[in-house]
Write a protein that holds these residues in place. Structure first.
Motif, PDB file in Angstrom:
ATOM      1  N   GLY A   1      -3.297  -0.252  -7.795  1.00 11.44           N
ATOM      2  CA  GLY A   1      -3.811   0.802  -8.666  1.00 11.44           C
ATOM      3  C   GLY A   1      -5.153   1.383  -8.257  1.00 11.44           C
ATOM      4  O   GLY A   1      -5.606   2.355  -8.852  1.00 11.44           O
ATOM      5  N   ASP A   2      -5.836   0.803  -7.277  1.00 13.68           N
ATOM      6  CA  ASP A   2      -7.116   1.324  -6.818  1.00 13.68           C
ATOM      7  C   ASP A   2      -6.905   2.171  -5.571  1.00 13.68           C
ATOM      8  O   ASP A   2      -6.182   1.785  -4.652  1.00 13.68           O
TER       9      ASP A   2
ATOM     10  N   PHE B   1       0.831  -1.198   0.000  1.00 16.06           N
ATOM     11  CA  PHE B   1       0.000   0.000   0.000  1.00 16.06           C
ATOM     12  C   PHE B   1       0.866   1.250   0.000  1.00 16.06           C
ATOM     13  O   PHE B   1       1.935   1.274   0.601  1.00 16.06           O
ATOM     14  N   GLU B   2       0.386   2.251  -0.645  1.00 14.86           N
ATOM     15  CA  GLU B   2       0.976   3.580  -0.534  1.00 14.86           C
ATOM     16  C   GLU B   2      -0.063   4.417   0.203  1.00 14.86           C
ATOM     17  O   GLU B   2      -1.199   4.533  -0.245  1.00 14.86           O
ATOM     18  N   VAL B   3       0.298   4.970   1.356  1.00 16.03           N
ATOM     19  CA  VAL B   3      -0.670   5.688   2.181  1.00 16.03           C
ATOM     20  C   VAL B   3      -0.369   7.172   2.130  1.00 16.03           C
ATOM     21  O   VAL B   3       0.761   7.596   2.363  1.00 16.03           O
ATOM     22  N   GLN B   4      -1.378   7.957   1.816  1.00 17.64           N
ATOM     23  CA  GLN B   4      -1.274   9.412   1.842  1.00 17.64           C
ATOM     24  C   GLN B   4      -2.325   9.927   2.811  1.00 17.64           C
ATOM     25  O   GLN B   4      -3.432   9.406   2.863  1.00 17.64           O
ATOM     26  N   ALA B   5      -1.974  10.957   3.600  1.00 15.25           N
ATOM     27  CA  ALA B   5      -2.908  11.475   4.607  1.00 15.25           C
ATOM     28  C   ALA B   5      -3.225  12.934   4.328  1.00 15.25           C
ATOM     29  O   ALA B   5      -2.380  13.689   3.865  1.00 15.25           O
TER      30      ALA B   5
ATOM     31  N   TRP C   1     -11.223  13.572  11.337  1.00 15.37           N
ATOM     32  CA  TRP C   1      -9.918  13.733  11.989  1.00 15.37           C
ATOM     33  C   TRP C   1      -8.810  13.798  10.947  1.00 15.37           C
ATOM     34  O   TRP C   1      -8.056  14.742  10.884  1.00 15.37           O
ATOM     35  N   HIS C   2      -8.717  12.789  10.156  1.00 16.45           N
ATOM     36  CA  HIS C   2      -7.828  12.807   9.007  1.00 16.45           C
ATOM     37  C   HIS C   2      -8.261  11.700   8.052  1.00 16.45           C
ATOM     38  O   HIS C   2      -8.974  10.780   8.411  1.00 16.45           O
ATOM     39  N   GLN C   3      -7.821  11.844   6.849  1.00 16.82           N
ATOM     40  CA  GLN C   3      -8.201  10.885   5.822  1.00 16.82           C
ATOM     41  C   GLN C   3      -6.926  10.315   5.222  1.00 16.82           C
ATOM     42  O   GLN C   3      -5.985  11.045   4.937  1.00 16.82           O
ATOM     43  N   GLU C   4      -6.917   9.038   5.066  1.00 16.02           N
ATOM     44  CA  GLU C   4      -5.779   8.378   4.438  1.00 16.02           C
ATOM     45  C   GLU C   4      -6.268   7.704   3.165  1.00 16.02           C
ATOM     46  O   GLU C   4      -7.417   7.266   3.080  1.00 16.02           O
ATOM     47  N   TRP C   5      -5.406   7.663   2.214  1.00 15.84           N
ATOM     48  CA  TRP C   5      -5.710   6.950   0.976  1.00 15.84           C
ATOM     49  C   TRP C   5      -4.737   5.795   0.855  1.00 15.84           C
ATOM     50  O   TRP C   5      -3.533   5.993   0.864  1.00 15.84           O
ATOM     51  N   ALA C   6      -5.262   4.615   0.788  1.00 13.82           N
ATOM     52  CA  ALA C   6      -4.430   3.440   0.559  1.00 13.82           C
ATOM     53  C   ALA C   6      -4.572   3.069  -0.918  1.00 13.82           C
ATOM     54  O   ALA C   6      -5.684   2.994  -1.440  1.00 13.82           O
TER      55      ALA C   6
END
Length: 185
Positions: A30-31, A10-14, A21-26
């Motif tokens: 490719g999804d 996973f590549e996680v961006q916050a 509170w915060h949002q992360e994108w895993a």
């Protein structure tokens, strides 16, 4: 080991935003998968409780900056008192600072409600780690502190009240956290 495996898959961006509170994108194969951490929400069964909460929010918004300024002034004052050589010089310095603070903040404090005053006492304890009574006793003496404690008792307040962020003041603590994060304007 699991952390390395997770990092490889996973590549996680916050990022943060209003209402969460915060949002992360895993990113998995490719999804993009959003992981949203939602802030706790108070639910009030009676309208009077909601009004009290809103009054508390307004009080924190008004007095929290004053408590932050009090923290800075007290730190500067303690630093300066350590540099002064004699008790006489320290007393003169305290008297000078007292008159400056009184001239600057008397008009602001006179326009405060009781709720705002109570919240200010709690937040001063939170920021400086001293109750308002201890601050008065340290800088103005025990007699003056006792006098103002008596006056505050007449008006239903307590200068010796301590800040309990996990107990009775947990709602104030949550509001302060939201205010510092920019979620309350």
């Amino acid at each position: 080991m699991l952390g390395l495996l997770f990092a490889a898959l996973f590549e996680v961006q916050a990022q943060g935003g209003r209402g969460f509170w915060h949002q992360e994108w895993a990113i998995e194969r490719g999804d993009s998968i959003p992981l949203i951490h939602i802030l706790p929400v108070y639910v009030f069964s009676r309208p009077v409780d909601l009004r009290r909460y809103r009054r508390l929010v307004l009080a924190v918004k008004k007095v929290y900056p004053i408590a932050k300024i009090a923290k800075k002034k007290m730190a500067n004052m303690e630093e300066e008192l350590c540099r002064l050589p004699t008790k006489k010089a320290q007393k003169e310095y305290i008297r000078k600072i007292y008159h400056e603070i009184k001239a600057e903040y008397t008009p602001v404090l006179k326009r405060m409600t009781r709720t705002q005053g109570r919240v200010l006492l709690k937040l001063i304890d939170r920021e400086t780690e001293y109750t308002a009574y201890e601050v008065l006793k340290e800088f103005r003496g025990g007699f003056v502190a006792g006098f103002w404690q008596g006056i505050s008792k007449i008006f239903g307040q307590d200068l010796k009240s301590q800040y309990d962020k996990t107990g009775e003041d947990r709602m104030i603590e949550q509001i302060v956290i939201y205010y510092e994060a920019g979620l309350i304007r």
